[in-house]
Write an enzyme that holds these catalytic residues in place. Structure first.
Site, mmCIF file in Angstrom:
data_model
loop_
_atom_site.group_PDB
_atom_site.id
_atom_site.type_symbol
_atom_site.label_atom_id
_atom_site.label_comp_id
_atom_site.label_asym_id
_atom_site.label_seq_id
_atom_site.Cartn_x
_atom_site.Cartn_y
_atom_site.Cartn_z
ATOM 1 N N ALA A 20 -5.508 11.268 7.425
ATOM 2 C CA ALA A 20 -4.204 11.244 6.772
ATOM 3 C C ALA A 20 -3.056 11.530 7.745
ATOM 4 O O ALA A 20 -2.043 10.810 7.726
ATOM 5 C CB ALA A 20 -4.181 12.228 5.605
ATOM 6 N N ASP A 68 -5.806 3.081 7.992
ATOM 7 C CA ASP A 68 -7.212 2.691 8.130
ATOM 8 C C ASP A 68 -7.392 1.198 8.360
ATOM 9 O O ASP A 68 -8.467 0.756 8.777
ATOM 10 C CB ASP A 68 -7.998 3.089 6.872
ATOM 11 C CG ASP A 68 -8.189 4.587 6.758
ATOM 12 O OD1 ASP A 68 -7.874 5.294 7.736
ATOM 13 O OD2 ASP A 68 -8.639 5.060 5.700
ATOM 14 N N GLY A 103 0.815 -1.204 0.000
ATOM 15 C CA GLY A 103 0.000 0.000 0.000
ATOM 16 C C GLY A 103 0.848 1.253 0.000
ATOM 17 O O GLY A 103 1.757 1.398 0.824
ATOM 18 N N GLY A 157 -0.459 4.456 0.250
ATOM 19 C CA GLY A 157 -1.228 5.596 0.713
ATOM 20 C C GLY A 157 -0.372 6.452 1.629
ATOM 21 O O GLY A 157 0.860 6.399 1.598
ATOM 22 N N PHE A 158 -1.006 7.239 2.486
ATOM 23 C CA PHE A 158 -0.252 8.144 3.350
ATOM 24 C C PHE A 158 0.675 7.381 4.288
ATOM 25 O O PHE A 158 1.842 7.748 4.456
ATOM 26 C CB PHE A 158 -1.224 8.998 4.176
ATOM 27 C CG PHE A 158 -1.950 10.030 3.364
ATOM 28 C CD1 PHE A 158 -1.308 11.168 2.923
ATOM 29 C CD2 PHE A 158 -3.286 9.856 3.040
ATOM 30 C CE1 PHE A 158 -1.970 12.126 2.168
ATOM 31 C CE2 PHE A 158 -3.960 10.798 2.287
ATOM 32 C CZ PHE A 158 -3.308 11.936 1.849
ATOM 33 N N GLY A 159 0.190 6.303 4.905
ATOM 34 C CA GLY A 159 1.009 5.555 5.846
ATOM 35 C C GLY A 159 2.138 4.798 5.177
ATOM 36 O O GLY A 159 3.301 4.879 5.602
ATOM 37 N N GLU A 174 -18.733 17.564 2.037
ATOM 38 C CA GLU A 174 -17.927 18.254 1.030
ATOM 39 C C GLU A 174 -18.430 17.972 -0.382
ATOM 40 O O GLU A 174 -18.503 18.885 -1.224
ATOM 41 C CB GLU A 174 -16.458 17.828 1.184
ATOM 42 C CG GLU A 174 -15.826 18.358 2.462
ATOM 43 C CD GLU A 174 -14.518 17.688 2.825
ATOM 44 O OE1 GLU A 174 -13.824 18.213 3.719
ATOM 45 O OE2 GLU A 174 -14.179 16.639 2.227
ATOM 46 N N VAL A 186 -2.068 -7.822 -4.177
ATOM 47 C CA VAL A 186 -1.762 -8.858 -3.181
ATOM 48 C C VAL A 186 -2.968 -9.762 -3.001
ATOM 49 O O VAL A 186 -4.111 -9.307 -2.904
ATOM 50 C CB VAL A 186 -1.367 -8.211 -1.842
ATOM 51 C CG1 VAL A 186 -1.220 -9.262 -0.750
ATOM 52 C CG2 VAL A 186 -0.073 -7.426 -2.007
#
Length: 420
Positions: free
Chosen positions: A319, A303, A14, A16-18, A174, A82
């Protein structure tokens, strides 16, 4: 001859942010890092709704993972999916049948939409998690207006111009506000037979207030602001049916030209891969050092992880939280490699909760300090620009917002196909 030991192998699933933060922190370190993601890009998810609402282009909130990590010579990037993890054999299984060995594994696979046992609703109410989701919503949103322009029947035209957003969390609020502004402030005058002022944007929420993660005073302000923008908000109104042409809420049918989902998420199948227990959202409950119980060589972050704070509450799925967890996991890995004492338990630093309501106002919760209106929007904008990757993207997004707010023109209103 004695065989040369291979460098410590870290596999990160992954980007993403992490996952990206963990990779960067391990960049140019004496480890062999492999980053796996099923996409070739990292996306700034907090601004996906602006792509869906035609305010930003995809290139302004997404970057090729290879380019982001290219300066780190010890990192290999793979575009692959994966299929599972063999924790006993310490390998990651890919869908093409191949396997990747690891010494340390970091799972940062994020989350996807949760339809609360009604997965069949996904075909009628798309969610907003990926660039593909954002483009699909934008295509459908703009195409509905084009279809309404050609519709001679007033009732059918009004139905086409009715948009339902399920869920009043940050994404739902939003998205609903940006649709309302698009229809009522930026599209009037573009059509000859369609009055876009007549568009209805309806938010359906099962809870008793919008943005329930914020203090009640800010939630009340958000509700008032949404109604001022022309967004209809139905609270205490769980959806019981969802169809291609509308929803049913409290036995009341709402006909709509488009329905969008922002009501819930569930974690990636990491718990199934590892055959460990998970909470109702599918998150893996990890130790205070973010490792999986009984698997100290496997970290789960973002997450996908259920991380409890000192007060017993879970770390929010934001995030900044994912980035902090990625940084922490990298620090633990480096401490182990260099045989240094491990850092203390992970501690989440809450830098505040932010949400925008349209293009001029926002709410910010810093705990003791709470902001709303234009001052909060300035804080929200600066924070989001800061977290974008690269000077070019920060400048382009800032200029786009400036042009949008001064001229009310969205440059990304392009339909790539005629499918609705």
């Amino acid at each position: 001859m004695k065989a040369t030991a291979h460098p410590h192998r870290v596999v990160i699933i992954g980007a993403g942010f992490g996952g990206l933060e963990a990779a960067r922190r391990l960049g140019n370190q004496p480890v062999d890092v492999t980053v796996i993601d099923r996409s070739n890009h990292h996306v700034f998810q907090p601004l996906l709704y602006q792509v869906a609402g035609a305010a930003l282009d995809i290139s302004q909130i997404a970057w090729p993972i290879r380019h982001v990590l290219h300066r780190f010579k010890n990192i290999t990037t793979l575009m692959a999916e994966v299929d599972g993890v063999d924790a006993a054999g310490k390998t990651v299984r890919l869908t093409d049948g191949s396997r990747l060995p690891y010494d340390t594994l970091v799972i940062a696979t994020g989350s996807t939409h949760a339809y609360f046992g009604h997965d069949e609703w996904a075909q009628f109410a798309p969610g907003l998690k990926t660039l593909g989701d954002a483009l699909s919503i934008r295509q459908h949103l703009l195409s509905v207006f084009e279809q309404a322009e050609r519709e001679p029947d007033p009732a059918a035209r009004q139905k086409l111009q009715t948009f339902v957003v399920i869920g009043a969390g940050a994404t739902g609020v939003e998205l609903a506000c940006t649709i309302a502004e698009l229809a009522r402030e930026e599209m009037p005058g573009d059509f000859r037979h369609l009055d876009t002022h007549q568009a209805r944007v309806i938010v359906v929420e099962a809870a008793s207030r919008v943005l329930s993660s914020f203090p009640e005073t800010l939630s009340d302000y958000v509700l008032q602001t949404m109604e001022h923008l022309g967004v209809e908000v139905l609270l205490n109104c769980p959806v019981t049916e969802c169809h291609a042409d509308g929803v049913v809420c409290k036995e009341k049918r709402i006909d709509a030209g488009a329905v969008f989902w922002a009501a819930g998420v569930r974690a990636s199948p990491a718990a199934q891969w590892l055959n460990v227990s998970a909470d109702k959202a599918g998150r893996v409950k990890v130790e205070r050092d973010l490792t999986v119980p009984a698997y100290p060589d496997i970290f789960v972050i973002g997450d996908t992880a259920l991380v409890e704070q000192e007060n017993g509450k879970p770390v929010p799925g934001l995030a900044p939280a994912a980035k902090q967890q990625g940084q922490y996991a990298a620090e633990v890995i480096q401490a182990r490699l260099h045989k240094r004492p491990a850092p203390g338990p992970f501690h989440y630093r809450n830098y505040g909760n932010l949400s925008t309501i349209g293009k001029h106002t926002a709410v910010v919760d810093f705990g003791r300090v709470k902001l709303r209106g234009r001052p909060a929007w300035v804080v929200w904008a600066l924070a989001h620009i800061y977290f974008l990757i690269g000077v070019r993207n920060r400048l382009m997004v800032a200029l786009n917002w400036l042009w949008l707010y001064m001229k009310g023109e969205r440059a990304a209103r392009i339909i790539l196909s005629r499918k609705t």
